[in-house]
Scaffold this active site. Structure first.
Site, PDB file in Angstrom:
ATOM      1  CB  CYS A 200      -7.327  -3.956   2.372  1.00 42.07           C
ATOM      2  SG  CYS A 200      -5.638  -4.568   2.231  1.00 42.07           S
TER       3      CYS A 200
ATOM      4  CD  GLN B 251      -3.167 -12.031  -2.805  1.00 41.06           C
ATOM      5  OE1 GLN B 251      -2.847 -13.187  -2.589  1.00 41.06           O
ATOM      6  NE2 GLN B 251      -3.658 -11.244  -1.853  1.00 41.06           N
TER       7      GLN B 251
ATOM      8  CB  SER C 154       2.781  -7.063   1.105  1.00 42.17           C
ATOM      9  OG  SER C 154       2.357  -5.731   1.031  1.00 42.17           O
ATOM     10  CB  ALA C 155       7.168  -9.292   3.691  1.00 43.80           C
ATOM     11  CG  HIS C 156       1.303  -9.562   4.970  1.00 42.80           C
ATOM     12  ND1 HIS C 156      -0.006  -9.984   4.969  1.00 42.80           N
ATOM     13  CD2 HIS C 156       1.299  -8.357   4.350  1.00 42.80           C
ATOM     14  CE1 HIS C 156      -0.766  -9.080   4.386  1.00 42.80           C
ATOM     15  NE2 HIS C 156       0.008  -8.080   3.993  1.00 42.80           N
TER      16      HIS C 156
ATOM     17  CB  THR D 139      -0.954  -0.002   1.206  1.00 39.51           C
ATOM     18  OG1 THR D 139      -1.860  -1.106   1.087  1.00 39.51           O
ATOM     19  CG2 THR D 139      -1.753   1.286   1.284  1.00 39.51           C
TER      20      THR D 139
END
Length: 355
Positions: free
Chosen positions: A298, A151, A171-173, A71
């Protein structure tokens, strides 16, 4: 009964490799911007992770800018909007749509932003070919292309070098790293407004002391994720997803499987039963011991019809009833079948009330 986690698109469980890298990094006291030995040790951790991310996504280490997540990385579009407009794929994530701006539409937008793999449906959308000098949605071919690969990385083959993209965010997570860290991949030589002003860290593109432990976990996670991808770990996951959809379809004939006629991520099922609200299904499944979602994570806490499904042409009855079930490499067939049985029980109760 042990709970079953079927919401991998929201966040993946932390990988052991990421945990170990983070624990080790916590013991390094230095600031990466300091020139003494302790600072250089911290800087070394950051640069090793930068090389790991670059190797995973097929770019140069200097093209990796660490951020707090995808983001924040998408804020690069805010600068683009100020300097020529941003055009966004209608099914893109809200992190991209927040910067939609066609102020300069008369000359064509400066950036086309789109997602490579949709978080709600799993549908994969390769970047389009330009027609008569234009991409879809009115973007000039000369415009920059930003891809949201949050994704996709670690689940399907992808390389920044051959993608045609000028920028990418992740994103890492989503791939087993820690929450609160991500990256902007920025093609060498492309000039952007700084994501965050300050001390000039991250080559002047994102100021602020680096999250050394988080970045270390990110690097370890993405390296492990790519090794798993090459080992074919997602093939069995896709088979389980197909078993799930077949089982639900055989028990509930009116079920709509969104995107099952398109190329999809191997782990994602988007399921809709018109008239049965998605948020109701999520709560019922939660009480039964299963973690799933309705729409993007989100948007959790916001009860609203999926904008993505509306953009795909589905009416409010379908879009408001969709749930997302996303599996991972540790998901078992027993867990999938237990979920299917629990969901079908609730579907029968819903049908009886509606009769």
């Amino acid at each position: 009964m042990n709970r079953v986690y079927l919401d991998w698109n929201a966040t993946a469980p932390l990988r052991s490799e990421a945990r170990a890298a983070m624990v080790a990094a916590f013991d390094v006291v230095g600031n990466p911007s300091s020139v003494h030995a302790e600072g250089r040790a911290a800087k070394g951790i950051v640069e090793r992770a930068r090389a790991q991310v670059a190797a995973a996504v097929g770019c140069k280490p200097a093209e990796v800018v660490f951020t707090s997540g995808a983001t924040e990385a998408a804020r690069v579009l805010a600068g683009a909007a100020r300097h020529g407009g941003v055009c966004v794929d209608p099914t893109a994530h809200d992190a991209l749509w927040a910067h939609f701006d066609l102020t300069h539409v008369e000359t064509g937008p400066n950036v086309l932003a789109m997602g490579l793999a949709n978080s709600e449906t799993g549908i994969i959308t390769p970047p389009p070919e330009p027609v008569d000098g234009y991409w879809p949605y009115g973007a000039r071919r000369a415009a920059s292309l930003l891809l949201d690969v949050t994704q996709a990385v670690g689940r399907i083959p992808w390389s920044f070098a051959w993608s045609g993209a000028d920028m990418a965010i992740l994103s890492a997570h989503k791939l087993g790293g820690p929450k609160g860290v991500g990256a902007l991949i920025l093609r060498d030589g492309l000039d952007i407004d700084a994501l965050q002003a300050g001390g000039g860290q991250e080559m002047g593109r994102r100021s602020g002391t680096e999250n050394v432990a988080g970045i270390a976990g990110f690097g370890a996670a993405v390296e492990a994720a790519m090794a798993d991808l090459e080992a074919g770990i997602w093939g069995p996951v896709e088979k389980l997803r197909n078993i799930l959809e077949t089982t639900l379809a055989s028990g509930a004939k009116e079920t709509i499987f969104i995107g099952n006629d398109r190329e999809r991520l191997p782990n994602t099922a988007c399921v809709a039963v018109p008239g049965w609200k998605g948020e109701t299904q999520v709560m019922q499944m939660d009480l039964a011991g299963f973690a799933i979602s309705a729409g993007s994570a989100c948007s959790s806490g916001k009860v609203k019809t999926s904008r993505v499904l509306q953009a795909m042409g589905y009416d409010d009855q379908v879009a408001g009833s969709a749930i997302r079930v996303s599996l991972g490499p540790t998901t078992t067939e027993d867990e999938v079948m237990r979920f299917a049985e629990a969901w079908l029980r609730q579907w029968k109760k819903h049908r009886a009330k509606a009769a």
